[in-house]
Design an enzyme around this catalytic site. Structure first.
Site, PDB file in Angstrom:
ATOM      1  N   HIS A   1       4.080  -0.865   3.602  1.00  0.00           N
ATOM      2  CA  HIS A   1       3.282   0.352   3.440  1.00  0.00           C
ATOM      3  C   HIS A   1       4.258   1.494   3.174  1.00  0.00           C
ATOM      4  CE1 HIS A   1      -0.188   3.013   4.030  1.00  0.00           C
ATOM      5  NE2 HIS A   1       0.567   3.768   4.795  1.00  0.00           N
TER       6      HIS A   1
ATOM      7  N   SER B   1       0.843  -1.189   0.000  1.00  0.00           N
ATOM      8  CA  SER B   1       0.000   0.000   0.000  1.00  0.00           C
ATOM      9  C   SER B   1       0.882   1.244   0.000  1.00  0.00           C
ATOM     10  CB  SER B   1      -0.934  -0.016   1.212  1.00  0.00           C
ATOM     11  OG  SER B   1      -0.211  -0.261   2.407  1.00  0.00           O
TER      12      SER B   1
ATOM     13  N   PHE C   1      12.216  14.932  10.007  1.00  0.00           N
ATOM     14  CA  PHE C   1      11.115  14.010  10.312  1.00  0.00           C
ATOM     15  C   PHE C   1      11.515  13.047  11.442  1.00  0.00           C
ATOM     16  CE2 PHE C   1       9.071  13.949   5.779  1.00  0.00           C
ATOM     17  CZ  PHE C   1       8.567  15.215   6.006  1.00  0.00           C
TER      18      PHE C   1
ATOM     19  N   ALA D   1      -2.256  17.783  11.595  1.00  0.00           N
ATOM     20  CA  ALA D   1      -2.297  17.999  13.047  1.00  0.00           C
ATOM     21  C   ALA D   1      -3.546  18.770  13.437  1.00  0.00           C
ATOM     22  CB  ALA D   1      -1.045  18.755  13.500  1.00  0.00           C
TER      23      ALA D   1
ATOM     24  N   GLY E   1      -3.669  11.047  16.422  1.00  0.00           N
ATOM     25  CA  GLY E   1      -3.379  12.231  15.620  1.00  0.00           C
ATOM     26  C   GLY E   1      -2.329  13.091  16.269  1.00  0.00           C
ATOM     27  N   ASP E   2      -1.677  13.914  15.454  1.00  0.00           N
ATOM     28  CA  ASP E   2      -0.656  14.828  15.966  1.00  0.00           C
ATOM     29  C   ASP E   2      -1.318  15.974  16.712  1.00  0.00           C
ATOM     30  OD1 ASP E   2       1.388  13.353  14.811  1.00  0.00           O
ATOM     31  OD2 ASP E   2       1.259  14.458  12.926  1.00  0.00           O
TER      32      ASP E   2
ATOM     33  N   GLN F   1      15.354  16.752   5.021  1.00  0.00           N
ATOM     34  CA  GLN F   1      13.949  16.491   5.354  1.00  0.00           C
ATOM     35  C   GLN F   1      13.824  15.234   6.218  1.00  0.00           C
ATOM     36  OE1 GLN F   1      11.290  14.889   2.213  1.00  0.00           O
ATOM     37  NE2 GLN F   1      10.083  16.746   2.518  1.00  0.00           N
TER      38      GLN F   1
ATOM     39  N   GLU G   1       0.958   5.610   0.981  1.00  0.00           N
ATOM     40  CA  GLU G   1       0.337   6.723   1.704  1.00  0.00           C
ATOM     41  C   GLU G   1       0.572   8.037   0.974  1.00  0.00           C
ATOM     42  OE1 GLU G   1       0.686   7.132   6.105  1.00  0.00           O
ATOM     43  OE2 GLU G   1       1.773   8.977   5.583  1.00  0.00           O
TER      44      GLU G   1
ATOM     45  N   GLN H   1       5.393   3.012  12.314  1.00  0.00           N
ATOM     46  CA  GLN H   1       6.216   4.171  12.003  1.00  0.00           C
ATOM     47  C   GLN H   1       7.390   3.663  11.172  1.00  0.00           C
ATOM     48  OE1 GLN H   1       7.172   7.206  11.247  1.00  0.00           O
ATOM     49  NE2 GLN H   1       6.483   7.990  13.226  1.00  0.00           N
TER      50      GLN H   1
ATOM     51  N   TYR I   1       4.772   1.280  16.826  1.00  0.00           N
ATOM     52  CA  TYR I   1       6.045   1.998  16.926  1.00  0.00           C
ATOM     53  C   TYR I   1       7.164   1.050  17.356  1.00  0.00           C
ATOM     54  CZ  TYR I   1       2.996   6.027  16.637  1.00  0.00           C
ATOM     55  OH  TYR I   1       2.053   6.936  16.204  1.00  0.00           O
TER      56      TYR I   1
END
Length: 289
Positions: free
Chosen positions: A266, A12, A216, A48, A105-106, A212, A14, A176, A145
């Site tokens: 994913h 999959s 992250f 967020a 959620g963030d 980047q 995202e 994650q 996680y």
């Protein structure tokens, strides 16, 4: 780890909701290329505090209307009331959506868990609410996680949060991203030892931009192994070399995970097709179901 040799791994991708018309067109082009790989679904993130609510909905409904690949919206309980969530979930159900990624959620910057951020504080409560309202209509994915949630006070409490999500009705989990396969194997082994047998799909972040990626990773607690970090630092602004090295590293990671029995992959595509396609082709996944 549990191996599932008779089950074809599920792959999959995202996406995040585009911010402007140019981003929308870029995403459509990337999606068309990734659709050709016949993935199980495309997930769409949620900003967020619900900051991308409308754009997430628009993107999900566009994917769903095309009919080629199922859409799986992220659902976050932060900054959402029961009534808002029920309305959104009903909309998704009515448009044929059958899979969700349920997350706490963030948190919006400058806030902590609690006060005024919605009626649910944790993803397990959200999963329980979805099951209460919609039964088994939705397949529910939750987050995992392997290197532990950055807000977790310790590993045991993080595993207990995961157990609660599974007990509430989660069908599967997406991790994650990580670059240390041993962390994933150890996490799955611990989860299995606790009696949980849901599929735990590794989240895969292609490496294309070191600055980047470092930002992250510092934010989410994903470790970049020293040998990878030092190689990437040495390339400086040589983006072509970073891309070649990144694809090589992530291909090896994916092959190890699949060899060890991972139930799928994913890909966090960052709305790009190229890096995921390259890894996919290196793995020899371009084959009929």
């Amino acid at each position: 780890m549990n191996h599932t040799p008779n089950t074809r791994p599920a792959f999959s991708f995202e996406f995040f909701p585009p911010k402007n018309p140019e981003g929308t067109e870029r995403l459509r082009r990337a999606r068309a290329r990734l659709t050709a790989l016949d993935p199980a679904y495309f997930s769409v993130t949620f900003g967020a505090g619900g900051s991308t609510r409308d754009r997430t909905l628009e993107t999900v409904l566009e994917i769903q209307s095309e009919g080629a690949v199922a859409a799986a919206p992220h659902i976050s309980c932060i900054s959402s009331s029961r009534a808002q969530l029920l309305d959104l979930l009903t909309t998704y159900r009515d448009h044929g959506v059958r899979r969700l990624v349920a997350l706490r959620g963030d948190l919006p910057s400058g806030t902590g868990v609690g006060g005024g951020l919605g009626e649910f504080r944790y993803a397990a409560e959200l999963v329980a609410f979805i099951r209460e309202q919609f039964g088994d209509h939705f397949t529910i994915e939750v987050a995992a996680y392997p290197e532990f949630h950055p807000e977790a006070t310790n590993a045991e409490k993080d595993l207990e949060h995961f157990r609660k999500k599974v007990a509430a009705g989660a069908d599967a989990a997406i991790t994650q991203y990580f670059y240390n396969p041993d962390a994933y194997v150890a996490f799955v082994d611990r989860v299995r030892a606790m009696g949980m047998d849901i599929p735990i799909v590794p989240g895969i972040m292609p490496i294309t931009n070191y600055t980047q990626l470092a930002r992250f990773s510092d934010a989410c607690g994903a470790e970049i192994p020293r040998y990878i970090r030092k190689r990437l630092e040495a390339y400086g602004d040589d983006s072509a070399s970073i891309r070649v090295f990144g694809i090589e590293v992530v291909t090896r990671l994916c092959q190890r995970l699949l060899d060890d029995g991972a139930p799928g992959l994913h890909f966090y595509s960052m709305n790009q097709a190229g890096p995921s396609e390259a890894i996919w082709n290196n793995l020899g996944l371009a084959q009929p179901r």
